[in-house]
Design an enzyme around this catalytic site. Structure first.
Site, PDB file in Angstrom:
ATOM      1  N   GLU A  96      56.242  58.804 -19.802  1.00 49.94           N
ATOM      2  CA  GLU A  96      54.913  59.709 -19.874  1.00 49.94           C
ATOM      3  C   GLU A  96      53.706  59.056 -20.285  1.00 49.94           C
ATOM      4  O   GLU A  96      53.990  58.190 -21.319  1.00 49.94           O
ATOM      5  CB  GLU A  96      55.353  60.682 -21.009  1.00 49.94           C
ATOM      6  N   CYS A 109      46.727  57.837 -23.021  1.00 51.82           N
ATOM      7  CA  CYS A 109      47.640  57.323 -24.055  1.00 51.82           C
ATOM      8  C   CYS A 109      48.646  56.582 -22.909  1.00 51.82           C
ATOM      9  O   CYS A 109      49.560  57.470 -22.500  1.00 51.82           O
ATOM     10  CB  CYS A 109      48.116  58.484 -24.875  1.00 51.82           C
ATOM     11  N   CYS A 116      61.732  53.067 -28.570  1.00 52.32           N
ATOM     12  CA  CYS A 116      61.327  52.185 -29.422  1.00 52.32           C
ATOM     13  C   CYS A 116      62.412  51.792 -30.396  1.00 52.32           C
ATOM     14  O   CYS A 116      63.102  52.618 -31.022  1.00 52.32           O
ATOM     15  CB  CYS A 116      60.078  52.935 -30.333  1.00 52.32           C
ATOM     16  N   CYS A 120      60.509  54.612 -36.949  1.00 51.32           N
ATOM     17  CA  CYS A 120      59.772  55.278 -37.978  1.00 51.32           C
ATOM     18  C   CYS A 120      60.422  56.508 -38.136  1.00 51.32           C
ATOM     19  O   CYS A 120      60.559  57.479 -37.081  1.00 51.32           O
ATOM     20  CB  CYS A 120      58.258  55.366 -37.508  1.00 51.32           C
ATOM     21  N   CYS A 123      58.722  59.608 -36.260  1.00 50.74           N
ATOM     22  CA  CYS A 123      58.511  59.602 -34.807  1.00 50.74           C
ATOM     23  C   CYS A 123      59.509  60.016 -33.868  1.00 50.74           C
ATOM     24  O   CYS A 123      60.617  59.575 -33.956  1.00 50.74           O
ATOM     25  CB  CYS A 123      57.884  58.127 -34.512  1.00 50.74           C
ATOM     26  N   GLU A 165      56.298  50.092 -29.368  1.00 55.07           N
ATOM     27  CA  GLU A 165      55.716  49.203 -29.929  1.00 55.07           C
ATOM     28  C   GLU A 165      54.953  48.152 -29.279  1.00 55.07           C
ATOM     29  O   GLU A 165      55.842  47.047 -28.718  1.00 55.07           O
ATOM     30  CB  GLU A 165      56.676  48.403 -31.360  1.00 55.07           C
ATOM     31  N   SER A 196      47.554  50.136 -30.683  1.00 59.07           N
ATOM     32  CA  SER A 196      48.072  50.677 -32.068  1.00 59.07           C
ATOM     33  C   SER A 196      49.339  49.887 -32.346  1.00 59.07           C
ATOM     34  O   SER A 196      50.330  49.839 -31.298  1.00 59.07           O
ATOM     35  CB  SER A 196      48.156  52.229 -31.812  1.00 59.07           C
ATOM     36  N   SER A 219      48.816  51.412 -37.799  1.00 57.84           N
ATOM     37  CA  SER A 219      49.446  52.453 -38.541  1.00 57.84           C
ATOM     38  C   SER A 219      50.036  52.445 -39.896  1.00 57.84           C
ATOM     39  O   SER A 219      50.903  51.522 -40.309  1.00 57.84           O
ATOM     40  CB  SER A 219      50.703  53.107 -37.650  1.00 57.84           C
ATOM     41  N   LEU A 220      49.037  52.731 -40.554  1.00 57.04           N
ATOM     42  CA  LEU A 220      49.234  52.328 -41.916  1.00 57.04           C
ATOM     43  C   LEU A 220      50.439  53.317 -42.722  1.00 57.04           C
ATOM     44  O   LEU A 220      51.209  53.065 -43.451  1.00 57.04           O
ATOM     45  CB  LEU A 220      47.611  52.570 -42.782  1.00 57.04           C
ATOM     46  N   HIS A 221      49.753  54.748 -42.967  1.00 58.20           N
ATOM     47  CA  HIS A 221      50.432  55.930 -43.312  1.00 58.20           C
ATOM     48  C   HIS A 221      51.029  55.853 -44.796  1.00 58.20           C
ATOM     49  O   HIS A 221      51.168  56.751 -45.476  1.00 58.20           O
ATOM     50  CB  HIS A 221      52.073  55.947 -42.461  1.00 58.20           C
ATOM     51  N   ASN A 295      52.696  65.930 -36.285  1.00 55.61           N
ATOM     52  CA  ASN A 295      53.331  66.682 -35.298  1.00 55.61           C
ATOM     53  C   ASN A 295      54.962  66.801 -35.555  1.00 55.61           C
ATOM     54  O   ASN A 295      55.366  65.892 -35.550  1.00 55.61           O
ATOM     55  CB  ASN A 295      52.986  66.039 -33.694  1.00 55.61           C
ATOM     56  N   CYS A 345      50.780  63.032 -30.496  1.00 59.19           N
ATOM     57  CA  CYS A 345      51.208  61.755 -30.903  1.00 59.19           C
ATOM     58  C   CYS A 345      52.628  61.617 -31.509  1.00 59.19           C
ATOM     59  O   CYS A 345      53.014  62.415 -32.379  1.00 59.19           O
ATOM     60  CB  CYS A 345      50.325  61.165 -32.284  1.00 59.19           C
TER      61      CYS A 345
HETATM   62  N1  SAH Z   1      54.024  51.932 -32.129  1.00 60.72           N
HETATM   63  C1  SAH Z   1      52.853  51.861 -32.081  1.00 60.72           C
HETATM   64  C2  SAH Z   1      51.981  52.917 -31.326  1.00 60.72           C
HETATM   65  C3  SAH Z   1      52.545  54.216 -30.971  1.00 60.72           C
HETATM   66  S1  SAH Z   1      52.746  55.349 -31.802  1.00 60.72           S
HETATM   67  C4  SAH Z   1      52.503  52.519 -33.567  1.00 60.72           C
HETATM   68  O1  SAH Z   1      53.453  52.812 -34.410  1.00 60.72           O
HETATM   69  O2  SAH Z   1      51.213  52.207 -33.926  1.00 60.72           O
HETATM   70  C5  SAH Z   1      50.972  56.169 -31.908  1.00 60.72           C
HETATM   71  C6  SAH Z   1      50.566  56.702 -33.333  1.00 60.72           C
HETATM   72  O3  SAH Z   1      51.304  58.042 -33.520  1.00 60.72           O
HETATM   73  C7  SAH Z   1      51.014  55.825 -34.648  1.00 60.72           C
HETATM   74  O4  SAH Z   1      50.184  55.967 -35.556  1.00 60.72           O
HETATM   75  C8  SAH Z   1      52.169  56.610 -35.168  1.00 60.72           C
HETATM   76  O5  SAH Z   1      52.366  56.256 -36.495  1.00 60.72           O
HETATM   77  C9  SAH Z   1      51.744  58.066 -34.884  1.00 60.72           C
HETATM   78  N2  SAH Z   1      52.654  59.081 -34.760  1.00 60.72           N
HETATM   79  C10 SAH Z   1      54.168  58.851 -34.637  1.00 60.72           C
HETATM   80  N3  SAH Z   1      54.725  59.955 -34.833  1.00 60.72           N
HETATM   81  C11 SAH Z   1      53.839  61.142 -35.058  1.00 60.72           C
HETATM   82  C12 SAH Z   1      54.063  62.198 -35.405  1.00 60.72           C
HETATM   83  N4  SAH Z   1      55.194  62.909 -35.522  1.00 60.72           N
HETATM   84  N5  SAH Z   1      53.028  62.904 -35.827  1.00 60.72           N
HETATM   85  C13 SAH Z   1      51.658  62.254 -35.806  1.00 60.72           C
HETATM   86  N6  SAH Z   1      51.666  61.074 -35.718  1.00 60.72           N
HETATM   87  C14 SAH Z   1      52.666  60.317 -35.187  1.00 60.72           C
HETATM   88 FE1  SF4 Z   2      57.945  53.022 -32.777  1.00 57.44          FE
HETATM   89 FE2  SF4 Z   2      55.270  53.684 -33.231  1.00 57.44          FE
HETATM   90 FE3  SF4 Z   2      57.270  55.428 -33.038  1.00 57.44          FE
HETATM   91 FE4  SF4 Z   2      57.280  53.650 -35.193  1.00 57.44          FE
HETATM   92  S1  SF4 Z   2      55.563  55.043 -34.615  1.00 57.44           S
HETATM   93  S2  SF4 Z   2      58.962  54.465 -34.011  1.00 57.44           S
HETATM   94  S3  SF4 Z   2      56.362  51.943 -34.211  1.00 57.44           S
HETATM   95  S4  SF4 Z   2      56.384  54.471 -31.455  1.00 57.44           S
END
Ligand code: SAH
Ligand code: SF4
Length: 352
Positions: A96, A109, A116, A120, A123, A165, A196, A219-221, A295, A345
């Site tokens: 998608e 996007c 992946c 995480c 995600c 990733e 990203s 992606s710091l978090h 989300n 996201c």
């Molecule tokens: N793998 C890469 C790019 C894809 S994720 C990465 O992790 O950076 C794109 C962005 O969405 C990242 O910053 C990720 O941390 C964020 N993300 C993932 N799941 C999410 C969620 N459930 N709610 C909000 N942001 C999320």
């Molecule tokens: Fe993969 Fe990015 Fe999702 Fe982490 S946030 S599982 S690196 S897609």
């Protein structure tokens, strides 16, 4: 009879196309012409390539192909205008891409992997596991086919924030950026492309060395190693400390500003000590913070810590952002877009 596989031209960079045409006894210049047709004119039929001889067009038609993906369907979110595109790969995998319209731009996007491997905890893509890397053709075709099928205007920006990733599929990601930013391809400048990453330090450095100078989002978090490891297991292998060093290198080498992505999770990264740590971290490097409201991933039936994660309420997100802004740091709060069609996201996870 053995059916010979056709050569996939979409996904080849300009130098690869030159080489390919030389290898079939044509001049390298034909490669440039075909590059122009595929990526500038977005054609998918060799017969439309009018500056090639009829003979060459027929030969290419028999031996090569241009579409790396099949367009399946698109879905529009009535509340936000977000459009989600569904594509199929040649081996029947679904991927998608999402277009997010804003005031002065429309951002696509795109994905770099099916699923992946990094798991995480917040995600949906992570929860679906890893299937395979996308080819350069499959990465760029998300743009070319979305652009063709997008009815609400022009796609102006690309973010590598879909499934996967990008830096774990480094070579293919790099090729796709080279195609988007090639001088011959008048569409997209490097300023309009953001990759990203969850943080693979040696690959961040390699990307810096590539001289492509696209924008980097990290992606710091969480600014705390323990907490980051809890929600992003990859942090155990590649610590925040190593990543920050790589990011500083990236920013210096490319003269670009880093975006720190920060998905707000209740009780995890929205405390006062997080404000303090974030301010300290951001003072190091030219940067800005992009806060993403969490989300829901409930559609993935999460277990363990994933099932316990809650979003920080919106009013508290604003308070948090103000506290950081007060220290002269740029903070954006991303509007949750596409939530109603599971296109926001981290919600991308196509059933296979
Ligand atoms: N793998 C890469 C790019 C894809 S994720 C990465 O992790 O950076 C794109 C962005 O969405 C990242 O910053 C990720 O941390 C964020 N993300 C993932 N799941 C999410 C969620 N459930 N709610 C909000 N942001 C999320
Ligand atoms: Fe993969 Fe990015 Fe999702 Fe982490 S946030 S599982 S690196 S897609």
């Amino acid at each position: 009879m053995n059916k010979t596989k056709k050569v996939q031209l979409k996904g080849l960079t300009i130098s690869e196309l030159r080489d390919y045409f030389k290898s079939i006894g044509e001049s390298a210049f034909r490669g440039e012409q075909v590059f122009n047709w595929i990526y500038n004119h977005k054609v998918t039929d060799f017969n439309e390539m009018q500056n090639l001889s009829k003979e060459l067009r027929t030969r290419l038609d028999e031996t090569c192909e241009i579409a790396a993906l099949d367009f399946v369907t698109s879905e529009n979110s009535p509340s936000t205008g977000t459009t989600k595109f569904l594509f199929k790969t040649n081996d029947d995998k679904n991927i998608e891409s999402v277009v997010i319209p804003e005031k002065e731009r429309s951002t696509l996007c795109i994905s770099t992997q099916v699923g992946c491997p990094l798991d995480c905890k917040f995600c949906a893509t992570g929860l679906m596991g890893y299937k395979r890397n996308l080819t350069p053709g499959e990465i760029v075709d998300q743009y070319f086919q979305s652009a063709k099928n997008y009815e609400d205007g022009e796609i102006t920006n690309i973010v590598y924030m879909g499934m996967g990733e990008p830096l774990l599929n480094f070579d293919n990601t790099l090729k796709s950026i080279k195609i988007f930013t090639a001088e011959l391809n008048k569409g997209l400048s490097r300023h309009r492309i953001t990759v990203s990453t969850s943080g693979i330090p040696h690959k961040i450095k390699e990307l810096a060395e590539s001289e492509l100078r696209i924008k980097l989002a990290f992606s710091l978090h969480s600014c705390f190693e323990d907490m980051r490891t809890k929600i992003m297991p990859i942090n155990k292998k590649y610590s925040l400390k190593e990543n920050i060093e790589a990011i500083k290198f990236y920013s210096k080498k490319t003269k670009t500003r880093i975006t720190y992505e920060y998905t707000m999770l209740k009780g995890i990264n929205d405390r006062d000590e997080d404000v303090k740590a974030l301010v300290k971290l951001c003072s190091n490097t030219p940067s800005k913070i992009n806060i993403i409201p969490f989300n829901s991933i409930k559609h993935m039936a999460p277990e363990g810590i994933s099932s316990e994660l809650e979003p920080t309420p919106l009013n508290e997100i604003h308070e948090f952002a103000d506290k950081v802004r007060n220290k002269n740091i740029t903070v954006m709060i991303r509007e949750t877009q596409g939530d109603d069609i599971a296109a926001a996201c981290g919600q991308l996870a196509v059933k296979h």
